[in-house]
Design an enzyme around this catalytic site. Structure first.
Site, PDB file in Angstrom:
ATOM      1  N   CYS A  53       3.988 -11.002  20.196  1.00 17.55           N
ATOM      2  CA  CYS A  53       2.742 -10.313  19.246  1.00 17.55           C
ATOM      3  C   CYS A  53       3.314 -10.893  18.022  1.00 17.55           C
ATOM      4  CB  CYS A  53       2.654  -9.120  19.183  1.00 17.55           C
ATOM      5  SG  CYS A  53       1.507  -8.266  18.140  1.00 17.55           S
ATOM      6  N   LYS A  95      -8.112  -1.266   6.935  1.00 14.68           N
ATOM      7  CA  LYS A  95      -9.020  -1.843   5.650  1.00 14.68           C
ATOM      8  C   LYS A  95     -10.341  -1.509   6.391  1.00 14.68           C
ATOM      9  CE  LYS A  95      -6.227  -5.864   4.475  1.00 14.68           C
ATOM     10  NZ  LYS A  95      -6.071  -7.340   4.374  1.00 14.68           N
ATOM     11  N   HIS A 129      -1.874  -3.830  16.903  1.00 12.45           N
ATOM     12  CA  HIS A 129      -2.456  -4.918  16.336  1.00 12.45           C
ATOM     13  C   HIS A 129      -3.865  -5.222  16.827  1.00 12.45           C
ATOM     14  CE1 HIS A 129       1.241  -5.492  14.491  1.00 12.45           C
ATOM     15  NE2 HIS A 129       0.736  -5.733  13.339  1.00 12.45           N
ATOM     16  N   LYS A 173      -6.231   7.108  10.418  1.00 14.92           N
ATOM     17  CA  LYS A 173      -5.339   6.023  10.414  1.00 14.92           C
ATOM     18  C   LYS A 173      -5.525   5.043   9.456  1.00 14.92           C
ATOM     19  CE  LYS A 173      -2.882   2.516  13.260  1.00 14.92           C
ATOM     20  NZ  LYS A 173      -2.909   2.245  14.538  1.00 14.92           N
ATOM     21  N   CYS A 181      -1.987  -5.580  22.202  1.00 16.40           N
ATOM     22  CA  CYS A 181      -1.008  -5.021  21.493  1.00 16.40           C
ATOM     23  C   CYS A 181      -1.460  -3.767  20.932  1.00 16.40           C
ATOM     24  CB  CYS A 181      -0.545  -5.893  20.144  1.00 16.40           C
ATOM     25  SG  CYS A 181       0.434  -5.099  19.101  1.00 16.40           S
ATOM     26  N   CYS A 224       3.324  -8.190  15.398  1.00  9.60           N
ATOM     27  CA  CYS A 224       4.659  -7.315  15.240  1.00  9.60           C
ATOM     28  C   CYS A 224       5.808  -8.051  15.196  1.00  9.60           C
ATOM     29  CB  CYS A 224       4.651  -6.686  16.670  1.00  9.60           C
ATOM     30  SG  CYS A 224       3.499  -5.537  17.145  1.00  9.60           S
ATOM     31  N   HIS A 237       4.010   1.279   2.300  1.00  9.11           N
ATOM     32  CA  HIS A 237       5.378   0.709   1.625  1.00  9.11           C
ATOM     33  C   HIS A 237       5.947   1.907   0.505  1.00  9.11           C
ATOM     34  CE1 HIS A 237       2.583  -2.434   2.827  1.00  9.11           C
ATOM     35  NE2 HIS A 237       3.926  -2.808   3.464  1.00  9.11           N
ATOM     36  N   HIS A 255       1.094  -1.153  -0.020  1.00 12.56           N
ATOM     37  CA  HIS A 255       0.026   0.040   0.094  1.00 12.56           C
ATOM     38  C   HIS A 255       0.970   1.119  -0.131  1.00 12.56           C
ATOM     39  CE1 HIS A 255       1.199   0.163   4.134  1.00 12.56           C
ATOM     40  NE2 HIS A 255       0.350  -0.906   4.494  1.00 12.56           N
TER      41      HIS A 255
END
Length: 647
Positions: free
Chosen positions: A134, A311, A154, A308, A151, A137, A23, A20
């Protein structure tokens, strides 16, 4: 004298999902930096790649019904296709499943196993780990890292693991790492990231696990094949495995010497992986006796239109969709100009089309179009000669003469947006000069040489701009240069430091706009899908609770009321919402006189978009109940402070 080469890397990206713009942002930045250094006649090696081992990959592969290697092979293609679409030209693409990487990591682990600390202790030792991990992570957590037991990144409960692992004695290397950071031999940028790392060191961090006992998808530990290398030990090693570390052939050894030992080494990444890169990686290198990277630049996080990326919100943007809408070069430009590289910021996707049209279609593209079309019409498509004593030329030359050095100075400090702004100032200066000089008037009055001089200067500015913006928009700037008759042989910062370089009489032609105007806004497919689902869900006439939650109802007091001239049903109300005063137009004049409403408390929709009613601004809407010919305003049953929320 040959300039020192530079080695620039991105983090390698985890392949549990498709790429996405998160990256893409780091990778475009690295590609831009590498291209800029090459413009300065400096050799640059740009590395990117993919991180393909670990429990998270195994989970994702299992969910997709594939074995891990086949799963990775498929996702890697999406990354390579995305980078190609964005015009990214890396020198190498490393995969942690490559044989060369496996062999290099095996040698690193073997060397670590035999290493000793200054006090004579083993760098690697066996111990048992019991604690939280996690998988999302791929890192160990403590209770203080959690938020409500989850976490924080996540939003999942970490696994409680108990393993007999091999540990790396991080504590033995922290004092030396601290000294190197404070002396800036290990330069961590921006400054706040450096302070954060020093703060971590002050916490007396524990040693970290070098291996995992219960993770099968990974590189086997050579001295204990039942264990796999911890994914971060595996991943960090890519920076040297890609350039030949541990290989015995002459070419690999030459590459490693040139790009690691002799080059300026620069790692780019986001700040969420600070601890691994700024502490674990330097400690590993110290333990095996290798040089440390010289600079680590950790950029901030970004939101998309203030939210943020997720999805759930549908705002994870596929870079291929961005390219399909704006083209590769404009997509690169839009991402790099949202906010300064290095800080937290907001990617304003909703304004992409506006910025594209303003900066690229209007400012740059239109300047080129106006200049070349006038040359085609009035000078038979041949570049006219310069006129050095024209009014305004000296100012433009002064603006241009140190532009290349200013832009490169910004790049050397990782201020990519600053380098772009140097080019933008030239474009604005040329547009202002063109408009003020008005060559069309000179042509009309028969002063053809003067008009030609104006056009020549504008072409020179465009030539310099084509160099300065080439690292950001390589394809489009080559197209611009081709219009001016320039090729790659003059594509350098040295050429951008000179003026009056274009040859009079050269043929100029522009068949289509460099940046055609775009009317449609860009909407990510995820958002389109969510909107379609909402539309389908709303067909039953029922309102979703999340939609109702967006309505902000507040108590207001009517301060003043008066009839709207020429409208029998409308009253203009001045209301007090506690923290602010507003004006609303209400269709209640048939049921209430202006005098009836003054001092009355009402309920209004406070977050309604402003509207004009009969040409008068209205900033909200009052609530009323109506049946037949009777209407009653909704009011609190007792006195309540204005501004109070309803609902």
């Amino acid at each position: 004298m040959a300039k020192r080469p530079i080695y620039i890397t991105t983090p390698i990206y985890y392949v549990n999902d498709r790429p996405h713009i998160g990256h893409s942002y780091t990778t475009i930045a690295a590609d831009t930096l590498a291209r800029y250094h090459r413009l300065a006649d400096r050799e640059a090696f740009f590395l990117t790649g993919t991180d393909e081992h670990g429990a998270k990959i195994a989970e994702a592969a299992s969910a997709a019904g594939k074995d891990p290697q086949a799963f990775c092979d498929g996702i890697v293609l999406h990354f390579k296709d995305a980078w190609k679409a964005l015009g990214i030209e890396e020198n190498d693409f490393i995969r942690t499943t490559d044989t060369r990487h496996l062999e290099s990591v095996t040698k690193i682990l073997t060397k670590l196993k035999g290493a000793k600390t200054e006090s004579g202790e083993d760098v690697v030792y066996a111990s048992k780990y019991e604690g939280l991990y996690c998988v999302g992570c791929e890192k160990y957590l403590t209770e203080k890292d959690l938020v409500d037991g989850l976490c924080p990144d996540h939003k999942r409960k970490p696994d409680l693991v108990s393993e007999s692992n091999w540990f790396f004695r991080l504590s033995a290397f922290l004092p030396e790492i601290k000294r190197l950071i404070e002396s800036e031999e290990l330069l961590i940028l921006p400054l706040e990231r450096r302070k954060e790392v020093l703060g971590l060191i002050a916490q007396n961090l524990p040693d970290f696990s070098l291996s995992r006992e219960k993770v099968s998808w990974g590189i086997p530990v050579p001295f204990d094949p039942k264990q796999s290398a911890y994914v971060w030990v595996d991943a960090l090693s890519n920076y040297i495995s890609a350039i030949g570390y541990g290989a015995e052939d002459v070419e690999s050894q030459r590459l490693f010497k040139k790009w690691w030992n002799d080059a300026e080494t620069v790692h780019l990444m986001a700040k969420d992986i600070l601890k691994f890169h700024c502490l674990f990686w330097p400690a590993m290198l110290l333990a095996i006796g290798e040089k440390l990277p010289e600079k680590l630049f950790l950029h901030g996080f970004f939101t998309v239109d203030g939210e943020k990326m997720s999805k759930t919100l549908g705002n994870q943007i596929d870079p291929n969709e961005l390219v399909a809408h704006y083209g590769a070069d404009a997509s690169r430009y839009l991402l790099l100009t949202q906010y300064p590289f290095g800080v937290d910021g907001d990617i304003q996707v909703a304004r992409f089309t506006e910025k594209y049209n303003s900066d690229l279609a209007n400012e740059l593209g239109n300047l080129l179009s106006r200049v070349v079309k006038m040359i085609e019409r009035q000078f038979d498509g041949k570049l006219p000669g310069p006129v050095r004593d024209l009014a305004g030329v000296q100012e433009l030359m002064e603006l241009t003469e140190d532009a290349a050095d200013k832009a490169y100075g910004e790049i050397k400090h990782f201020r990519i947006q600053g380098a772009i702004e140097v080019a933008q100032s030239l474009i604005k200066g040329a547009n202002k000069f063109f408009d003020h000089a008005a060559p069309w008037k000179s042509i009309k009055e028969g002063r053809l040489e003067e008009a030609g001089g104006v056009l020549y200067v504008c072409c020179e500015i465009l030539r310099v701009v084509s160099v300065l913006l080439y690292p950001v928009m390589p394809t489009k700037m080559r197209e611009l240069r081709a219009v001016l008759g320039e090729g790659d042989d003059t594509l350098s910062l040295d050429s951008a430091r000179e003026f009056f370089c274009l040859k009079p009489g050269s043929a100029l032609t522009l068949s289509e706009p460099l940046f055609p105007r775009i009317q449609e806004p860009f909407v990510p497919s995820g958002m389109k899908k969510l909107e379609a689902e909402k539309a389908t869900a709303s067909d039953d006439g029922l309102l979703d609770i999340s939609d109702f939650g967006k309505v902000k109802l507040q108590v207001a007091e009517v301060l003043k009321a008066e009839k709207v001239e020429g409208a029998d049903k409308l009253l203009k109300l001045q209301i007090d919402l506690g923290k602010e005063k507003r004006q609303i137009i209400a269709g209640v004049a048939e049921f209430y006189s202006a005098e009836d409403l003054v001092g009355k408390q009402i309920v209004v929709v406070a977050n309604l978009k402003p509207a004009k009613i009969r040409g008068i601004d209205s900033q909200g809407m009052l609530l009323a109940a109506k049946k037949g010919k009777k209407l009653t305003l909704i009011s609190p049953s007792g006195e309540i402070p204005v501004g109070a929320s309803v609902g």
